[in-house]
Design a protein around this motif. Sequence first.
Motif, PDB file in Angstrom:
ATOM      1  N   LEU A  12      37.249  44.495  42.586  1.00  0.00           N
ATOM      2  CA  LEU A  12      38.039  43.334  42.984  1.00  0.00           C
ATOM      3  C   LEU A  12      39.150  43.017  41.988  1.00  0.00           C
ATOM      4  O   LEU A  12      39.710  41.923  42.016  1.00  0.00           O
ATOM      5  CB  LEU A  12      37.123  42.113  43.139  1.00  0.00           C
ATOM      6  CG  LEU A  12      36.016  42.244  44.179  1.00  0.00           C
ATOM      7  CD1 LEU A  12      35.123  41.018  44.162  1.00  0.00           C
ATOM      8  CD2 LEU A  12      36.592  42.468  45.562  1.00  0.00           C
ATOM      9  N   ASN A  13      39.485  43.972  41.134  1.00  0.00           N
ATOM     10  CA  ASN A  13      40.498  43.737  40.097  1.00  0.00           C
ATOM     11  C   ASN A  13      41.825  43.242  40.660  1.00  0.00           C
ATOM     12  O   ASN A  13      42.479  42.403  40.056  1.00  0.00           O
ATOM     13  CB  ASN A  13      40.738  45.017  39.285  1.00  0.00           C
ATOM     14  CG  ASN A  13      39.507  45.432  38.515  1.00  0.00           C
ATOM     15  OD1 ASN A  13      38.653  44.612  38.204  1.00  0.00           O
ATOM     16  ND2 ASN A  13      39.399  46.711  38.224  1.00  0.00           N
ATOM     17  N   ASN A  14      42.223  43.746  41.797  1.00  0.00           N
ATOM     18  CA  ASN A  14      43.514  43.379  42.389  1.00  0.00           C
ATOM     19  C   ASN A  14      43.369  42.378  43.532  1.00  0.00           C
ATOM     20  O   ASN A  14      44.288  42.185  44.313  1.00  0.00           O
ATOM     21  CB  ASN A  14      44.241  44.629  42.890  1.00  0.00           C
ATOM     22  CG  ASN A  14      44.556  45.585  41.765  1.00  0.00           C
ATOM     23  OD1 ASN A  14      44.900  45.163  40.669  1.00  0.00           O
ATOM     24  ND2 ASN A  14      44.417  46.877  42.012  1.00  0.00           N
ATOM     25  N   GLN A  15      42.208  41.761  43.621  1.00  0.00           N
ATOM     26  CA  GLN A  15      41.922  40.821  44.711  1.00  0.00           C
ATOM     27  C   GLN A  15      41.790  39.412  44.137  1.00  0.00           C
ATOM     28  O   GLN A  15      40.705  38.834  44.094  1.00  0.00           O
ATOM     29  CB  GLN A  15      40.629  41.232  45.420  1.00  0.00           C
ATOM     30  CG  GLN A  15      40.625  42.640  45.958  1.00  0.00           C
ATOM     31  CD  GLN A  15      41.609  42.824  47.086  1.00  0.00           C
ATOM     32  OE1 GLN A  15      41.824  41.911  47.876  1.00  0.00           O
ATOM     33  NE2 GLN A  15      42.210  43.980  47.171  1.00  0.00           N
ATOM     34  N   SER A  16      42.894  38.836  43.713  1.00  0.00           N
ATOM     35  CA  SER A  16      42.843  37.545  43.026  1.00  0.00           C
ATOM     36  C   SER A  16      42.235  36.440  43.896  1.00  0.00           C
ATOM     37  O   SER A  16      41.513  35.574  43.390  1.00  0.00           O
ATOM     38  CB  SER A  16      44.219  37.141  42.513  1.00  0.00           C
ATOM     39  OG  SER A  16      45.138  37.007  43.572  1.00  0.00           O
ATOM     40  N   ASP A  17      42.490  36.461  45.194  1.00  0.00           N
ATOM     41  CA  ASP A  17      41.913  35.440  46.082  1.00  0.00           C
ATOM     42  C   ASP A  17      40.391  35.548  46.112  1.00  0.00           C
ATOM     43  O   ASP A  17      39.686  34.535  46.066  1.00  0.00           O
ATOM     44  CB  ASP A  17      42.463  35.555  47.498  1.00  0.00           C
ATOM     45  CG  ASP A  17      43.907  35.094  47.609  1.00  0.00           C
ATOM     46  OD1 ASP A  17      44.391  34.439  46.668  1.00  0.00           O
ATOM     47  OD2 ASP A  17      44.533  35.386  48.636  1.00  0.00           O
ATOM     48  N   ALA A  18      39.883  36.771  46.187  1.00  0.00           N
ATOM     49  CA  ALA A  18      38.436  36.981  46.205  1.00  0.00           C
ATOM     50  C   ALA A  18      37.817  36.566  44.875  1.00  0.00           C
ATOM     51  O   ALA A  18      36.769  35.906  44.849  1.00  0.00           O
ATOM     52  CB  ALA A  18      38.117  38.444  46.512  1.00  0.00           C
ATOM     53  N   LEU A  19      38.456  36.924  43.778  1.00  0.00           N
ATOM     54  CA  LEU A  19      37.947  36.543  42.459  1.00  0.00           C
ATOM     55  C   LEU A  19      37.942  35.036  42.279  1.00  0.00           C
ATOM     56  O   LEU A  19      36.979  34.463  41.743  1.00  0.00           O
ATOM     57  CB  LEU A  19      38.763  37.211  41.355  1.00  0.00           C
ATOM     58  CG  LEU A  19      38.614  38.726  41.242  1.00  0.00           C
ATOM     59  CD1 LEU A  19      39.612  39.291  40.238  1.00  0.00           C
ATOM     60  CD2 LEU A  19      37.197  39.090  40.859  1.00  0.00           C
ATOM     61  N   ASP A  20      38.989  34.376  42.731  1.00  0.00           N
ATOM     62  CA  ASP A  20      39.052  32.915  42.649  1.00  0.00           C
ATOM     63  C   ASP A  20      37.930  32.274  43.467  1.00  0.00           C
ATOM     64  O   ASP A  20      37.304  31.312  43.020  1.00  0.00           O
ATOM     65  CB  ASP A  20      40.407  32.391  43.121  1.00  0.00           C
ATOM     66  CG  ASP A  20      41.544  32.707  42.160  1.00  0.00           C
ATOM     67  OD1 ASP A  20      41.269  33.029  40.978  1.00  0.00           O
ATOM     68  OD2 ASP A  20      42.706  32.644  42.600  1.00  0.00           O
ATOM     69  N   ALA A  21      37.676  32.793  44.654  1.00  0.00           N
ATOM     70  CA  ALA A  21      36.622  32.256  45.510  1.00  0.00           C
ATOM     71  C   ALA A  21      35.255  32.443  44.859  1.00  0.00           C
ATOM     72  O   ALA A  21      34.408  31.534  44.891  1.00  0.00           O
ATOM     73  CB  ALA A  21      36.655  32.934  46.882  1.00  0.00           C
ATOM     74  N   ILE A  22      35.030  33.594  44.258  1.00  0.00           N
ATOM     75  CA  ILE A  22      33.761  33.858  43.580  1.00  0.00           C
ATOM     76  C   ILE A  22      33.588  32.926  42.390  1.00  0.00           C
ATOM     77  O   ILE A  22      32.522  32.333  42.196  1.00  0.00           O
ATOM     78  CB  ILE A  22      33.663  35.336  43.155  1.00  0.00           C
ATOM     79  CG1 ILE A  22      33.505  36.220  44.391  1.00  0.00           C
ATOM     80  CG2 ILE A  22      32.501  35.549  42.171  1.00  0.00           C
ATOM     81  CD1 ILE A  22      33.640  37.702  44.116  1.00  0.00           C
TER      82      ILE A  22
END
Length: 52
Positions: A11-21
């Motif tokens: 998820l390194n390039n998935q900032s939306d997913a990281l923020d949600a987590i």
Amino acid sequence: MMEKDYHLAELNNQSDALDAIRKLEQQLTKTYGSEVALIAYAADADNEKDKA
């Protein structure tokens, strides 16, 4: 029922997913009263054909 294999989700390039987590980790930590860490897994590509 077939058992699925999983690997750590990249998820390194998935900032939306990281923020949600991170947001959910904060909410769970507050609710649970102790630090909570979530780990994301993704189904292996070979298992994707099992869904069809």
